[in-house]
Scaffold this active site. Structure first.
Site, PDB file in Angstrom:
ATOM      1  CB  ALA A   1     -41.217   5.622 -14.172  1.00  0.00           C
ATOM      2  N   GLY A   2     -43.822   4.903 -12.040  1.00  0.00           N
ATOM      3  CA  GLY A   2     -44.197   4.941 -10.629  1.00  0.00           C
ATOM      4  C   GLY A   2     -45.322   3.970 -10.343  1.00  0.00           C
TER       5      GLY A   2
ATOM      6  CG  HIS B   1     -52.610  17.297   3.350  1.00  0.00           C
ATOM      7  ND1 HIS B   1     -53.474  17.100   2.310  1.00  0.00           N
ATOM      8  CD2 HIS B   1     -51.819  16.203   3.384  1.00  0.00           C
ATOM      9  CE1 HIS B   1     -53.214  15.933   1.734  1.00  0.00           C
ATOM     10  NE2 HIS B   1     -52.205  15.369   2.369  1.00  0.00           N
ATOM     11  CD  GLU B   2     -48.547  15.789   5.258  1.00  0.00           C
ATOM     12  OE1 GLU B   2     -48.729  14.629   5.681  1.00  0.00           O
ATOM     13  OE2 GLU B   2     -48.512  16.056   4.039  1.00  0.00           O
TER      14      GLU B   2
HETATM   15 ZN   LIG Z   1     -51.582  13.371   2.030  1.00  0.00          ZN
END
Ligand SMILES: [Zn+2]
Length: 705
Positions: A624-625, A489-490
């Site tokens: 809150a995000g 993924h990264e």
């Molecule tokens: Zn990602």
């Protein structure tokens, strides 16, 4: 080098090239950052003076005069503060954390000041009047203008004052919303002291609950003897619900969890806060000239309209609902076979334990037992080989060629296979280091692709950070399958950053990519963890060299879609609730936000919310995000990544020639174009048509049997 630049104190303020990590110390932050901020303030003033004078004289402005100096200014801050932020993530210490906290306010304030500058806004608009800008320049400029306008820069007089006041109130409300959730989570505990009360919990969970008891002052608590302290934080709540055999206790814990920060009490409950936040957002949207807050959110996203998002969520809902119903029936049957009374009266707190029982019965998948087949060096070979095959790039170890922040960190160079040219580089920091390294995994930018004033390119460099198990003794780092997925993924984010061919840094790699599209390359790479050739090519026992047994691979593939309908439906429920609250709910509409959610649950949940369920009061993502009217992005990006992968399925995953050709096309479109084009256009350039949810529905196992 000019005289002024030569006088800058190295290394933190140097602002170019690979950072000299080995020389940087926490005290440099307090020494250099204030000096840098003072310089940037002064330079911003100079730029504003220059642009202001040009505007006043009615003179035309060009890109080099407006965008280049602003970019250089931003880049100096990004480089220096980026190094500090990176180090707080990977090499934390009390000294560094405090220095970071001392300087952060000035950095944020500078960003706000530049982002709300009337002169810069006017200069950007003047620049937009030119007819010689190319498509990339137009997109960069449009995004800059939009972001400034969404900060209220174009408002005047009382409207601007009201906008600023509401922004401040909203910021306070989100902070207090988050704090109430945190307080409510921490305030509740359940102390268990009888072994019968922890029946079913694995040893590691008992140890964790005993450690919580020790932390709460019960010095003698042990994993075997207790006492055990259950809490509502995810690391304790989720496994308790999953493994506990005590239905009465599960019910108690579940009810406490879904009613966190509930109620109309202004001190403790988030009920009244929700309505205030929604009303304020609606007012803000209208001040900015939009009909709803959802429209404000979508102004900077790939999705074109609320209707488009609604259509996607409806496609997923329609496919997920019957699948979730089937899954629920299977859980009931499983409970019935075990003679459990809940089979007749299935409740929300019965879902996760029976899903766990069924999962073990069906797959016997022990994630720990697969580790020996996934040693890091082999996984890297497999990943790099895949990238070579798909994208025509060669990745070579270049350890020692760049300063690093820890001895475990590795450095690699990326070459274009066809030309042999170096095109990028990356650091890989793979192992967890509790105490000094933030949890989770991420990709970040070290250097962004751009051109130097002399025309030579700056090659992109990425930070890839994971938190996988470190090597023990003679054994290399042996990875769980999930850790392998995380690395892929990264690495997908890293490829997006590194394989860009855009030379304007404002739109190179992940820059200027709409955030509902930015997970496309990363989730795309995860798909290869289920590709037979990729997995069987790299999964060999680190000692015996034996390949991964065939049936283990089959189990991995089968387990991927387990409970896929329920998981999808849950995300649809949250995404649709978020979207409707920000597009249809009105303070005078005669319906509370909670009533709206319950009405939606009738078609987006197979088990209806219980009376105590007040999940909106702890829905921090949207209150809150930063996810308000954006929670759908998770699914949106998954549609893109699954559909992109299906282009490879269409040509046949064992059709080598076509796989390579499709991979090159992915490189030349999605990985190359970055934020220089609208993501819909980029996607169509790769796929030859607009995105479809069909592949995601199929990959999630939602097609009726
Ligand atoms: Zn990602």
């Amino acid at each position: 080098m000019t005289a002024a630049a030569a006088a800058l104190p190295p290394p933190l303020l140097h602002g170019e090239g690979l950072p000299p990590f080995e020389a940087i110390q926490p005290e440099h932050v307090d020494e250099h950052i204030p000096e840098l901020m003072a310089q940037l303030e002064a330079d911003l003033g100079t730029i504003e003076g220059h642009l202001g004078a040009a505007i006043a004289s009615g003179r035309a402005l060009d890109w080099v005069e407006v965008m280049d100096p602003l970019h250089r200014l931003g880049e100096r801050l990004r480089w220096s503060w980026g190094v500090v932020s990176h180090l707080t993530g990977v090499c934390n210490s009390p000294e560094l954390r405090e220095a970071h906290a001392r300087q952060q306010g000035a950095v944020v304030a500078f960003g706000n000041r530049a982002g709300q500058s009337q002169v810069i806004h006017a200069a950007l608009r003047r620049l937009g009047e030119r007819d010689d800008l190319d498509a990339t320049q137009r997109r960069i400029l449009a995004a800059e203008l939009r972001d400034m306008e969404l900060r209220g820069v174009a408002l005047e007089g009382e409207t601007q004052a009201a906008y600023n006041a509401a922004s401040q109130e909203l910021a306070q409300l989100s902070t207090s919303f988050g704090n109430r959730v945190l307080d409510a989570t921490n305030a509740w505990t359940l102390r268990l002291s009888e072994p019968a009360e922890v029946e079913g919990l694995p040893e590691s969970i008992r140890a964790q609950l005993a450690a919580a008891a020790v932390a709460a002052g019960e010095g003698g608590a042990t994993a075997e003897q207790g006492p055990w302290l259950v809490g509502l934080d995810m690391p304790r709540f989720a496994p308790f619900l999953q493994y506990s055999r005590r239905r009465d206790l599960r019910e108690q814990v579940y009810k406490a969890h879904v009613s966190r920060a509930a109620g109309e009490d202004r001190e403790l409950g988030n009920g009244p806060v929700i309505e205030r936040i929604l009303a304020l957002r609606l007012e803000q949207a209208q001040r900015l000239g939009y009909a709803t807050w959802a429209e404000v959110s979508l102004a900077s996203k790939m999705a074109g309209s609320v209707e488009e998002v609604e259509r996607l969520l409806e496609d997923l809902r329609a496919a997920a609902l019957p699948a979730a119903q089937r899954e629920l029936d299977e859980l009931r049957r499983c409970a019935a076979q075990h003679g459990a009374p809940e089979a007749e009266d299935f409740q929300p707190w019965d879902v996760s334990p029976w899903a766990e029982v069924l999962r073990q019965e069906r797959f016997e998948l022990d994630s720990e037992a697969l580790r020996p087949w996934f040693p890091l060096p082999q996984v890297l070979d497999g990943l790099f080989g895949l990238c070579d095959r798909l994208f025509g790039i060669a990745i070579e170890a270049a350890d020692g060629e760049a300063p690093v922040w820890h001895p475990d960190v590795r450095f690699f160079r990326v070459r274009d296979r066809a030309s042999g040219n170096a095109i990028a580089a990356f650091y890989l920091d793979p192992y967890s280091r509790p105490g000094s390294k933030r949890g989770g995994a991420w990709m970040d930018e070290c250097l962004v692709r751009s051109l130097r004033p002399d025309g030579t390119p700056v090659l992109p460099v990425a930070y890839l950070v994971c938190n996988q198990s470190p090597p023990v003794g003679d054994a290399p780092s042996l990875m769980t399958f999930q850790e392998v997925e995380t690395l892929f993924h990264e690495f997908g984010h890293g490829l997006h950053h590194m394989l860009t061919t855009v030379e304007r840094p404002q739109a190179a790699g992940i820059n200027n990519v709409e955030w509902d599209a930015v997970e496309l390359p990363s989730q795309f790479m995860e798909n290869w963890c289920y590709d037979r050739a990729t997995v069987m090519g790299m999964a060999r026992h680190w000692q015996s060299g034996e390949p991964l047994p065939e049936q283990e691979f089959a189990k991995l593939q089968a387990a991927r879609t387990f409970m896929g309908g329920s998981a999808t439906l849950r995300q649809v429920h949250f995404a649709l609730t978020d979207l409707r609250l920000h597009s249809r709910w009105h303070p005078d509409g005669g319906q509370t936000p909670e009533e709206l959610r319950r009405e939606l649950a009738a078609s987006t949940a197979v088990l209806q919310p219980i009376e105590e369920d007040a999940l909106l009061c702890s829905f921090g993502h949207i209150f809150a995000g930063g996810y308000s009217a954006g929670y759908y992005s998770y699914k949106w990006a998954e549609v893109l990544s699954a559909d992109a992968f299906s282009a490879f399925e269409d040509v046949g995953l064992d059709n080598e020639e076509q796989i390579r050709a499709t991979g090159r096309r992915f490189r030349d479109t999605v990985l190359s174009l970055g934020g220089s084009r609208h993501p819909g256009e980029v996607f169509e350039a790769f796929r030859g048509r607009p995105p479809s949810a069909e592949a995601l529905i199929r990959h999630t196992g939602l097609v009726a049997p």
